[in-house]
Structure formats: C-alpha cells, structure tokens
Write an enzyme that holds these catalytic residues in place. Sequence first.
Site, PDB file in Angstrom:
ATOM      1  N   LEU A  51       1.010  -1.135  -0.118  1.00  0.00           N
ATOM      2  CA  LEU A  51      -0.097   0.113   0.052  1.00  0.00           C
ATOM      3  C   LEU A  51       0.714   1.280  -0.004  1.00  0.00           C
ATOM      4  O   LEU A  51       2.097   1.251   0.543  1.00  0.00           O
ATOM      5  CB  LEU A  51      -0.823  -0.003   1.128  1.00  0.00           C
ATOM      6  CG  LEU A  51      -1.868  -1.024   1.531  1.00  0.00           C
ATOM      7  CD1 LEU A  51      -2.582  -0.972   2.733  1.00  0.00           C
ATOM      8  CD2 LEU A  51      -2.828  -1.076   0.104  1.00  0.00           C
ATOM      9  N   ASP A  52       0.525   2.197  -0.768  1.00  0.00           N
ATOM     10  CA  ASP A  52       1.331   3.556  -0.734  1.00  0.00           C
ATOM     11  C   ASP A  52       1.566   4.085   0.702  1.00  0.00           C
ATOM     12  O   ASP A  52       0.445   3.879   1.641  1.00  0.00           O
ATOM     13  CB  ASP A  52       0.471   4.598  -1.438  1.00  0.00           C
ATOM     14  CG  ASP A  52       0.619   4.115  -3.075  1.00  0.00           C
ATOM     15  OD1 ASP A  52       1.347   3.409  -3.411  1.00  0.00           O
ATOM     16  OD2 ASP A  52      -0.214   4.916  -3.627  1.00  0.00           O
ATOM     17  N   LYS A  53       2.585   4.795   0.856  1.00  0.00           N
ATOM     18  CA  LYS A  53       2.580   5.292   2.206  1.00  0.00           C
ATOM     19  C   LYS A  53       1.488   5.903   3.083  1.00  0.00           C
ATOM     20  O   LYS A  53       1.295   5.607   4.229  1.00  0.00           O
ATOM     21  CB  LYS A  53       3.907   6.469   2.185  1.00  0.00           C
ATOM     22  CG  LYS A  53       4.305   6.922   3.612  1.00  0.00           C
ATOM     23  CD  LYS A  53       5.114   7.983   3.506  1.00  0.00           C
ATOM     24  CE  LYS A  53       5.526   8.653   4.714  1.00  0.00           C
ATOM     25  NZ  LYS A  53       6.765   9.828   4.648  1.00  0.00           N
ATOM     26  N   ARG A  80      -5.313   5.687  -7.648  1.00  0.00           N
ATOM     27  CA  ARG A  80      -5.305   7.163  -7.709  1.00  0.00           C
ATOM     28  C   ARG A  80      -5.123   7.721  -9.154  1.00  0.00           C
ATOM     29  O   ARG A  80      -5.766   8.909  -9.490  1.00  0.00           O
ATOM     30  CB  ARG A  80      -3.917   7.540  -6.833  1.00  0.00           C
ATOM     31  CG  ARG A  80      -4.007   7.178  -5.385  1.00  0.00           C
ATOM     32  CD  ARG A  80      -2.500   7.289  -4.731  1.00  0.00           C
ATOM     33  NE  ARG A  80      -2.065   8.593  -4.569  1.00  0.00           N
ATOM     34  CZ  ARG A  80      -0.702   8.730  -4.232  1.00  0.00           C
ATOM     35  NH1 ARG A  80      -0.197   7.854  -3.978  1.00  0.00           N
ATOM     36  NH2 ARG A  80      -0.223   9.970  -4.528  1.00  0.00           N
TER      37      ARG A  80
END
Length: 327
Positions: free
Chosen positions: A137-139, A237
């Site tokens: 998962l992104d930060k 996104r």
Amino acid sequence: MAERIVKEAQVPFDLGGNRFDQVATELFSDYSRSRIKTWIKEGTLLVDGKITKPKEKLFGGEVVTLNVVLEAQADHEAQEMPLDIVYEDDDIIVVNKPAGLVVHPAVGNRDGTLMNAILHHAPETAHVPRAGIVHRLDKETTGLMVVAKTLAAQTDLVAQLQERSMGREYEAIAIGEMTGGGIVDEPIGRHPHNRQKMAVEPVNGKDAVTHYRLVKRYKNHTHIRLKLETGRTHQIRVHMSFIQYPLVGDPQYGGRLKMPKACSPELQDSLRHFRRQALHAKRLELAHPITGDWMEWEIDLPEDMQSLLDALKKDMVESGSDDSEYF
C-alpha cells in the site's frame, strides 16, 4: 539464523518425459519455479543424488532430493514497532497499516518501515523474500495487508495475486459528484515526463482494471467503494484522476486544493487539514495458502476519513440540500 529444508520425493511415472525443472516444480509446489531453478543450478536439488541440468528429461521412478539452507536476509534490520494485527497464524499475518508507514525500506526510508516491524514481530520471515510482504500500500494509504510467514505461504499468495483470485476492496473519497459506478480499464505505466508518477499509458502501460461504485454522494464529493482486478502502482489514484474524479488529499494526481463554492468553514478546515489521499484498503479475501480455506477480513474506516465524511454530511444538511438528491 539459518533454516534448513530437507525434502525427498519419487518422480511419478506419469511425469516421465518432462524436464527436471518442470518435474521438480510439480513435486515441490510450495516453492516458486524461479526458486526451484536456482536450487537446481546451485546443486541443492538432486536426482538420485546427482547434479542434473534443469532441461534434462526424467523417465519416472527417480528420487529427487532437496537439501538447502536458507540464510536470513541481512539487508534489513528488525525493529520493535507497534503493529495493528487483525489476524495471525503459523503461515500468515494480516495487518491494518496506518497512514504514514512505508511498506518497504528504500532510499530515504531505510528503517521504520512495515518490513522492519514484521522482521521483529516474526523473525522467521527473514528467510522469506521481502520478509513475506507480497503486495503493498502507498505510504499514506491505510488498511489491510497480508504477509506470508513462510516460503510456501509466500509462493501461494503470489500465485493468487497473479491469478487475480485474491479479493481487495477499498473505500475512497473523490472530488466531484459521480452519477454512478463503472469500470476503468486503462493501462498504467511510468509517467513519460515525471518518473515519480504513474499515468495511463496506452502504448507502454500494463493492463489495469478498477471497478468502482457509489456509497454516498455529497455536494462536490463522492464516497466510493473500489475493487481491483490488477495491482499496479498508484492504480486507484491514477484511474480516478483519469476519469476526472481525483481523490481528496492527493496533490500528486489531483492538483492543488480547491475549495468547493459556498461550503461551510468547518468543511473548509477539514479539507485543508486532510493531508493524505483519502484511500483505505477496507476488505481483503483470499484462500489460506496452506489449508485452502476461504478467509475474509474487513476493517472500519480510519478516524480521519470518517471525520471528513461527517463534515461533508453536516455541510450538506446545513446548506439545505435535499437529501433525496443524494444517497
């Protein structure tokens, strides 16, 4: 600390005529094809006690033996850090990742990552590539992730991801009022002018499919649920930005913050202080990599996203909007 794997199997006659590497992959299906080939070339996977070339054909009846020592990966340090563990057994860990936590160490983030925390919590993952982390998962994205504690579990989970049988659902808050759900089927690749970003790339991109549906529509914003068929970097996104509904708090793909017209001071404050993309991995489902049992987990939205939704609802009510127009 090293771990030794010792296994032995007789080649069934119905596999006779196949290459050694193909037969070994069938016999030791807990491990990936690439790892099997590496062991053959290293001489730790033998036929009747002899080193054999990967492409050599077997007749059936031979005994294949595996005797290998897995050295712990010394690249990354184990660090004691808090982990929100949703589920754990001998083979997997399911964690609820908070915002701000990087998954893998990299330049600028050598420690303090999820991988460092996993190595401390489950030291046996030092023998598994990337400490058993099979997806990311992104930060600033929150929510559910599965981690493999063994090599066999990792091989199976990676296969489920590749076969697209692992279910991953997200919730997000998008800018704009959607009128209905849909599918975004657009290839994603590295942005041609900014290597830090991804983009829809029809020629050089890899296939990417995102399903989305409406949970509730507000004034100027929409609460959505999304399901991935693929797992490209920044997929949700990029896809939401591509269809002109970027996520709240995502300057990388949504541009600078623009306040909706005639919104309340409270909503303005909530939007101004929401400093990450409003994206949460809410649901995870998979076949247990060892038992085969189907397993499902779901986690509530984090406090910051729930507070933003409350502010959106309050703004809609205070503005006198007809709630029947929304849902």
